[in-house]
Design a protein around this motif. Structure first.
Motif, mmCIF file in Angstrom:
data_model
loop_
_atom_site.group_PDB
_atom_site.id
_atom_site.type_symbol
_atom_site.label_atom_id
_atom_site.label_comp_id
_atom_site.label_asym_id
_atom_site.label_seq_id
_atom_site.Cartn_x
_atom_site.Cartn_y
_atom_site.Cartn_z
ATOM 1 N N VAL A 43 0.833 -1.190 0.000
ATOM 2 C CA VAL A 43 0.000 0.000 0.000
ATOM 3 C C VAL A 43 0.875 1.250 0.000
ATOM 4 O O VAL A 43 2.047 1.210 0.361
ATOM 5 N N LEU A 44 0.271 2.354 -0.385
ATOM 6 C CA LEU A 44 0.937 3.654 -0.361
ATOM 7 C C LEU A 44 0.087 4.622 0.435
ATOM 8 O O LEU A 44 -1.100 4.793 0.146
ATOM 9 N N GLY A 101 -3.410 -1.051 -2.642
ATOM 10 C CA GLY A 101 -4.242 0.017 -2.107
ATOM 11 C C GLY A 101 -3.459 1.308 -2.002
ATOM 12 O O GLY A 101 -2.247 1.284 -1.765
ATOM 13 N N ILE A 102 -4.147 2.426 -2.185
ATOM 14 C CA ILE A 102 -3.555 3.745 -1.969
ATOM 15 C C ILE A 102 -4.475 4.534 -1.053
ATOM 16 O O ILE A 102 -5.676 4.658 -1.302
ATOM 17 N N ARG A 122 -2.675 9.096 -12.300
ATOM 18 C CA ARG A 122 -1.417 8.543 -11.767
ATOM 19 C C ARG A 122 -1.695 7.479 -10.700
ATOM 20 O O ARG A 122 -1.022 6.443 -10.652
ATOM 21 N N ILE A 123 -2.661 7.745 -9.847
ATOM 22 C CA ILE A 123 -3.007 6.780 -8.802
ATOM 23 C C ILE A 123 -3.539 5.493 -9.431
ATOM 24 O O ILE A 123 -3.162 4.394 -9.008
ATOM 25 N N HIS A 124 -4.409 5.638 -10.425
ATOM 26 C CA HIS A 124 -4.949 4.452 -11.091
ATOM 27 C C HIS A 124 -3.839 3.627 -11.717
ATOM 28 O O HIS A 124 -3.830 2.385 -11.625
ATOM 29 N N GLY A 131 -7.236 -2.914 -7.303
ATOM 30 C CA GLY A 131 -6.734 -2.232 -6.112
ATOM 31 C C GLY A 131 -7.716 -1.179 -5.630
ATOM 32 O O GLY A 131 -8.546 -0.663 -6.385
ATOM 33 N N ILE A 132 -7.613 -0.825 -4.348
ATOM 34 C CA ILE A 132 -8.570 0.098 -3.733
ATOM 35 C C ILE A 132 -7.927 1.456 -3.481
ATOM 36 O O ILE A 132 -6.782 1.552 -3.055
#
Length: 196
Positions: A43-44, A101-102, A122-124, A131-132
């Motif tokens: 995760v981030l 996950g982020i 960018r997150i996607h 991922g969530i």
């Protein structure tokens, strides 16, 4: 987020912020996020602040990366929680398909509204398929600075949902509420989760 005035506020208020918002155990939103990530997943914590949430993710058995644009917050994450946080802005996120996950909890609201589509893209890209994303934002319209000098962007649920869809996400849940922040003013907020 690289707004100097906002970063200066967090530099000056890092200790106060940590004392006010660091929790001894995950709140409901963080517990839900941790449970939604596969055991041992990566995760981030994007905009990790003092690192408390990243530490709780790590302690729950996740591989927790963390980043923040405030050098003082990054130092606190290292020193207080043993979190190997990196000094980075939202624009620096260039990972591809590595996160389960982020967690972007009240961090992206410090970037201009016009930057949200690129930030979500960018997150996607950084998330694995399925991922969530956890996203905490203040609810409202437009942009402004609070009396401390921090820059804020405000969003409405319908508009945000469309931005998420445009970036490739499937919106999954929405929770709305009100609570006081660092400035002491009670503000409406929303917690959104979406699936990549």
């Amino acid at each position: 987020m690289s707004d100097k005035e906002t970063l200066d506020v967090y530099a000056a208020q890092a200790e106060t912020y940590a004392k006010k918002f660091a929790k001894p155990e995950p709140d409901r939103a963080l517990a839900h996020f941790i449970a939604a990530v596969p055991a041992g997943g990566r995760v981030l914590d994007l905009g990790c602040g003092p690192g408390n949430s990243a530490a709780m993710m790590r302690d729950a058995g996740l591989v927790a990366d963390a980043s923040d644009a405030s050098a003082e917050m990054v130092a606190m994450a290292h020193e207080t929680y043993g979190v190997d946080a990196q000094l980075a802005t939202f624009d620096d996120l260039d990972a591809v398909d590595i996160y389960d996950g982020i967690w972007a909890n009240f961090s992206l609201l410090h970037a201009p509204v016009a930057d949200m589509p690129a930030n979500l893209t960018r997150i996607h890209s950084a998330l694995k398929p399925g991922g969530i994303l956890h996203l905490g934002l203040k609810t409202g319209e437009g942009e402004e600075r609070d009396h401390l000098g921090r820059f804020y962007s405000y969003f409405q649920p319908d508009a945000l949902n469309q931005m998420l869809i445009n970036a490739g996400f499937t919106p999954a849940s929405l929770h709305e509420g009100e609570e006081p922040g660092l400035a002491g003013i009670v503000s409406p907020f929303m917690i959104v989760t979406a699936i990549a």
